[in-house]
Design a protein around this motif. Sequence first.
Motif, PDB file in Angstrom:
ATOM      1  N   VAL A   1       0.853  -1.186   0.000  1.00  0.00           N
ATOM      2  CA  VAL A   1       0.000   0.000   0.000  1.00  0.00           C
ATOM      3  C   VAL A   1       0.887   1.235   0.000  1.00  0.00           C
ATOM      4  O   VAL A   1       1.666   1.452   0.928  1.00  0.00           O
ATOM      5  CB  VAL A   1      -0.923   0.014   1.236  1.00  0.00           C
ATOM      6  N   GLY A   2       0.765   2.032  -1.054  1.00  0.00           N
ATOM      7  CA  GLY A   2       1.577   3.241  -1.152  1.00  0.00           C
ATOM      8  C   GLY A   2       0.887   4.431  -0.494  1.00  0.00           C
ATOM      9  O   GLY A   2       0.082   4.273   0.409  1.00  0.00           O
ATOM     10  N   GLY A   3       1.185   5.628  -0.982  1.00  0.00           N
ATOM     11  CA  GLY A   3       0.567   6.825  -0.433  1.00  0.00           C
ATOM     12  C   GLY A   3       1.482   7.547   0.533  1.00  0.00           C
ATOM     13  O   GLY A   3       2.680   7.269   0.635  1.00  0.00           O
ATOM     14  N   ASP A   4       0.891   8.496   1.270  1.00  0.00           N
ATOM     15  CA  ASP A   4       1.677   9.295   2.214  1.00  0.00           C
ATOM     16  C   ASP A   4       2.253   8.447   3.342  1.00  0.00           C
ATOM     17  O   ASP A   4       3.337   8.705   3.850  1.00  0.00           O
ATOM     18  CB  ASP A   4       0.805  10.411   2.809  1.00  0.00           C
ATOM     19  N   LYS A   5       1.459   7.441   3.766  1.00  0.00           N
ATOM     20  CA  LYS A   5       1.912   6.565   4.837  1.00  0.00           C
ATOM     21  C   LYS A   5       1.937   5.128   4.327  1.00  0.00           C
ATOM     22  O   LYS A   5       1.020   4.350   4.572  1.00  0.00           O
ATOM     23  CB  LYS A   5       0.969   6.660   6.040  1.00  0.00           C
ATOM     24  N   PRO A   6       2.970   4.754   3.581  1.00  0.00           N
ATOM     25  CA  PRO A   6       3.026   3.391   3.030  1.00  0.00           C
ATOM     26  C   PRO A   6       3.050   2.349   4.141  1.00  0.00           C
ATOM     27  O   PRO A   6       3.691   2.525   5.172  1.00  0.00           O
ATOM     28  CB  PRO A   6       4.329   3.386   2.228  1.00  0.00           C
ATOM     29  N   ARG A   7       2.309   1.280   3.922  1.00  0.00           N
ATOM     30  CA  ARG A   7       2.273   0.188   4.894  1.00  0.00           C
ATOM     31  C   ARG A   7       1.856  -1.065   4.155  1.00  0.00           C
ATOM     32  O   ARG A   7       0.963  -1.029   3.326  1.00  0.00           O
ATOM     33  CB  ARG A   7       1.303   0.520   6.021  1.00  0.00           C
ATOM     34  N   ASP A   8       2.495  -2.158   4.467  1.00  0.00           N
ATOM     35  CA  ASP A   8       2.175  -3.412   3.794  1.00  0.00           C
ATOM     36  C   ASP A   8       1.266  -4.273   4.667  1.00  0.00           C
ATOM     37  O   ASP A   8       1.326  -4.232   5.896  1.00  0.00           O
ATOM     38  CB  ASP A   8       3.459  -4.184   3.479  1.00  0.00           C
ATOM     39  N   LEU A   9       0.427  -5.049   3.988  1.00  0.00           N
ATOM     40  CA  LEU A   9      -0.472  -5.964   4.685  1.00  0.00           C
ATOM     41  C   LEU A   9      -0.162  -7.399   4.278  1.00  0.00           C
ATOM     42  O   LEU A   9       0.085  -7.682   3.111  1.00  0.00           O
ATOM     43  CB  LEU A   9      -1.933  -5.652   4.352  1.00  0.00           C
ATOM     44  N   VAL A  10      -0.195  -8.288   5.246  1.00  0.00           N
ATOM     45  CA  VAL A  10      -0.093  -9.718   4.991  1.00  0.00           C
ATOM     46  C   VAL A  10      -1.500 -10.266   5.215  1.00  0.00           C
ATOM     47  O   VAL A  10      -2.023 -10.235   6.332  1.00  0.00           O
ATOM     48  CB  VAL A  10       0.906 -10.400   5.942  1.00  0.00           C
ATOM     49  N   LEU A  11      -2.131 -10.742   4.149  1.00  0.00           N
ATOM     50  CA  LEU A  11      -3.506 -11.209   4.233  1.00  0.00           C
ATOM     51  C   LEU A  11      -3.544 -12.732   4.404  1.00  0.00           C
ATOM     52  O   LEU A  11      -2.901 -13.462   3.658  1.00  0.00           O
ATOM     53  CB  LEU A  11      -4.284 -10.816   2.976  1.00  0.00           C
ATOM     54  N   VAL A  12      -4.292 -13.179   5.395  1.00  0.00           N
ATOM     55  CA  VAL A  12      -4.454 -14.610   5.666  1.00  0.00           C
ATOM     56  C   VAL A  12      -5.932 -14.934   5.468  1.00  0.00           C
ATOM     57  O   VAL A  12      -6.796 -14.385   6.149  1.00  0.00           O
ATOM     58  CB  VAL A  12      -4.036 -14.965   7.105  1.00  0.00           C
ATOM     59  N   ARG A  13      -6.200 -15.828   4.537  1.00  0.00           N
ATOM     60  CA  ARG A  13      -7.592 -16.142   4.214  1.00  0.00           C
ATOM     61  C   ARG A  13      -7.734 -17.628   3.969  1.00  0.00           C
ATOM     62  O   ARG A  13      -6.998 -18.213   3.173  1.00  0.00           O
ATOM     63  CB  ARG A  13      -8.015 -15.359   2.982  1.00  0.00           C
ATOM     64  N   GLY A  14      -8.679 -18.236   4.670  1.00  0.00           N
ATOM     65  CA  GLY A  14      -8.872 -19.669   4.493  1.00  0.00           C
ATOM     66  C   GLY A  14     -10.106 -20.141   5.222  1.00  0.00           C
ATOM     67  O   GLY A  14     -11.044 -19.386   5.469  1.00  0.00           O
ATOM     68  N   ILE A  15     -10.106 -21.412   5.586  1.00  0.00           N
ATOM     69  CA  ILE A  15     -11.222 -22.050   6.262  1.00  0.00           C
ATOM     70  C   ILE A  15     -10.770 -22.458   7.656  1.00  0.00           C
ATOM     71  O   ILE A  15      -9.616 -22.843   7.852  1.00  0.00           O
ATOM     72  CB  ILE A  15     -11.676 -23.297   5.475  1.00  0.00           C
ATOM     73  N   GLU A  16     -11.656 -22.339   8.613  1.00  0.00           N
ATOM     74  CA  GLU A  16     -11.300 -22.788   9.953  1.00  0.00           C
ATOM     75  C   GLU A  16     -10.832 -24.238   9.872  1.00  0.00           C
ATOM     76  O   GLU A  16     -11.531 -25.097   9.316  1.00  0.00           O
ATOM     77  CB  GLU A  16     -12.512 -22.687  10.876  1.00  0.00           C
ATOM     78  N   PRO A  17      -9.641 -24.557  10.412  1.00  0.00           N
ATOM     79  CA  PRO A  17      -9.102 -25.914  10.289  1.00  0.00           C
ATOM     80  C   PRO A  17      -9.935 -26.939  11.062  1.00  0.00           C
ATOM     81  O   PRO A  17     -10.593 -26.612  12.048  1.00  0.00           O
ATOM     82  CB  PRO A  17      -7.686 -25.792  10.868  1.00  0.00           C
ATOM     83  N   SER A  18      -9.898 -28.163  10.606  1.00  0.00           N
ATOM     84  CA  SER A  18     -10.636 -29.252  11.247  1.00  0.00           C
ATOM     85  C   SER A  18      -9.858 -29.865  12.404  1.00  0.00           C
ATOM     86  O   SER A  18     -10.444 -30.503  13.273  1.00  0.00           O
ATOM     87  CB  SER A  18     -10.936 -30.355  10.219  1.00  0.00           C
ATOM     88  N   MET A  19      -8.540 -29.692  12.415  1.00  0.00           N
ATOM     89  CA  MET A  19      -7.714 -30.362  13.429  1.00  0.00           C
ATOM     90  C   MET A  19      -6.369 -29.651  13.563  1.00  0.00           C
ATOM     91  O   MET A  19      -6.043 -28.763  12.782  1.00  0.00           O
ATOM     92  CB  MET A  19      -7.490 -31.820  13.036  1.00  0.00           C
ATOM     93  N   ARG A  20      -5.630 -30.035  14.605  1.00  0.00           N
ATOM     94  CA  ARG A  20      -4.269 -29.537  14.865  1.00  0.00           C
ATOM     95  C   ARG A  20      -4.226 -28.011  14.891  1.00  0.00           C
ATOM     96  O   ARG A  20      -3.416 -27.385  14.227  1.00  0.00           O
ATOM     97  CB  ARG A  20      -3.295 -30.102  13.827  1.00  0.00           C
ATOM     98  N   TRP A  21      -5.089 -27.425  15.685  1.00  0.00           N
ATOM     99  CA  TRP A  21      -5.176 -25.968  15.740  1.00  0.00           C
ATOM    100  C   TRP A  21      -3.898 -25.312  16.284  1.00  0.00           C
ATOM    101  O   TRP A  21      -3.523 -24.241  15.842  1.00  0.00           O
ATOM    102  CB  TRP A  21      -6.373 -25.554  16.596  1.00  0.00           C
ATOM    103  N   ARG A  22      -3.257 -25.963  17.246  1.00  0.00           N
ATOM    104  CA  ARG A  22      -2.044 -25.357  17.803  1.00  0.00           C
ATOM    105  C   ARG A  22      -0.929 -25.297  16.760  1.00  0.00           C
ATOM    106  O   ARG A  22      -0.225 -24.291  16.640  1.00  0.00           O
ATOM    107  CB  ARG A  22      -1.591 -26.138  19.041  1.00  0.00           C
ATOM    108  N   SER A  23      -0.783 -26.379  15.996  1.00  0.00           N
ATOM    109  CA  SER A  23       0.227 -26.369  14.931  1.00  0.00           C
ATOM    110  C   SER A  23      -0.136 -25.345  13.864  1.00  0.00           C
ATOM    111  O   SER A  23       0.738 -24.672  13.311  1.00  0.00           O
ATOM    112  CB  SER A  23       0.334 -27.765  14.300  1.00  0.00           C
ATOM    113  N   PHE A  24      -1.422 -25.247  13.563  1.00  0.00           N
ATOM    114  CA  PHE A  24      -1.909 -24.274  12.574  1.00  0.00           C
ATOM    115  C   PHE A  24      -1.515 -22.854  12.992  1.00  0.00           C
ATOM    116  O   PHE A  24      -0.948 -22.086  12.197  1.00  0.00           O
ATOM    117  CB  PHE A  24      -3.430 -24.414  12.471  1.00  0.00           C
ATOM    118  N   CYS A  25      -1.790 -22.502  14.242  1.00  0.00           N
ATOM    119  CA  CYS A  25      -1.461 -21.161  14.737  1.00  0.00           C
ATOM    120  C   CYS A  25       0.047 -20.934  14.776  1.00  0.00           C
ATOM    121  O   CYS A  25       0.533 -19.851  14.434  1.00  0.00           O
ATOM    122  CB  CYS A  25      -2.064 -20.943  16.127  1.00  0.00           C
ATOM    123  N   ASN A  26       0.788 -21.958  15.186  1.00  0.00           N
ATOM    124  CA  ASN A  26       2.248 -21.819  15.231  1.00  0.00           C
ATOM    125  C   ASN A  26       2.823 -21.576  13.840  1.00  0.00           C
ATOM    126  O   ASN A  26       3.783 -20.809  13.679  1.00  0.00           O
ATOM    127  CB  ASN A  26       2.881 -23.069  15.839  1.00  0.00           C
TER     128      ASN A  26
END
Length: 388
Positions: free
Chosen positions: A84-109
């Motif tokens: 994102v440019g402009g006067d105050k440039p800042r980058d975004l990291v977008l995370v988009r998916g489906i709630e996982p079915s299993m291994r949530w701790r590994s997923f978050c890590n």
Amino acid sequence: MIELEGVPELIDPVMVAAFEGWNDAGDAASAAVAHLDKEWKGEVFAALDAEDYYDFQVNRPTVWLDGGVRKITWPTTRLSVVRVGGDKPRDLVLVRGIEPSMRWRSFCNELLGFAHELGVELVVIMGALLGDTPHTRPVPVSGVTSDADLARTMDLEETKYEGPTGIVGILQEACTHAGVPAVSLWAAVPHYVSQPPNPKATLALLNRLEDLIDLRIPLGELPEDARAWQLGVDQLAAEDSEVAEYVQTLEEARDTAELPEASGEAIAREFERYLRRRDGGGPAAGPGGHATESGESYLRDTPGGRGRPPMAQRPESDTGQDGEPDAEPRRGTDEATDGRRSDARGRPPGSGESPGTADAPDTSDTADPSGSSDTTSGSSDTPDSSED
């Protein structure tokens, strides 16, 4: 060790995440991240291994033809970066998916590993829950965090929620324990009109995100879509006297509860947003063009144009009264294992209570907008009201 070849050094990066399913009533949160990705032309740089986190009988892969060649798309979570440019440039990291079915701790890590390698300074997780809120009023968006210092400095609520949670709540707590500042934004979707899309709730989340990270977000056709959505629901509700009377009751309760706020900080914040958009030369929505006054179809990844607004559902006596930030979100919209949409209470059409619904609090014990409640587009539960 996560290797990120081809990803440039990021400027003040913020990670913005949303997950379809239990945390995502009306697909409002996942649609918000999809909008950011589309407007800023995000580039996917990583995808989590679907075999590690998904039950393919719950979230089924899809087959499609590419020039006569059959290909398979597996359900997973993808990460993309937008500059994102402009006067105050800042980058975004977008995370988009489906709630996982299993291994949530590994997923978050694994997600936190990417955040660490990219130098992410703040994680914002968006969710949407079903609540007793009228579609004719501004969409309530709660900002919550588990970090007391962050709550003070960013004027957020410190979550006190206790109860069942989803991946939003788990990821927020994982961030807190890892020392990564994390915030959850929760939009309340009217439970009587819960089918996706809900561009009004999506718009509300983007406006709140804009205020939170001080970044002007191009809204495209969202304000127009939101107005059209609201008009469509108005017309459908007017055709059913019981629904119309119920909506009026919700309006009266909401107006009474928020009367003091109507003339204070909320108006000032809205006017500041209007001035910021006007000075930035972008499409000025005007003080009233906020995420709260709009509606119909929304920009989606899937083909198809604007859909007709969903039919308003008759109120049910056990929907509960909520809106309390510490309540567990009423299960939001999701799909049964056979792909059918569930109803506003989280049950697939023609079935009994879906897994997780029977034990869920009836109403007010729904989601606490801290990051704990959820709704999975493709999983089988939906937030009950307002979680962490």
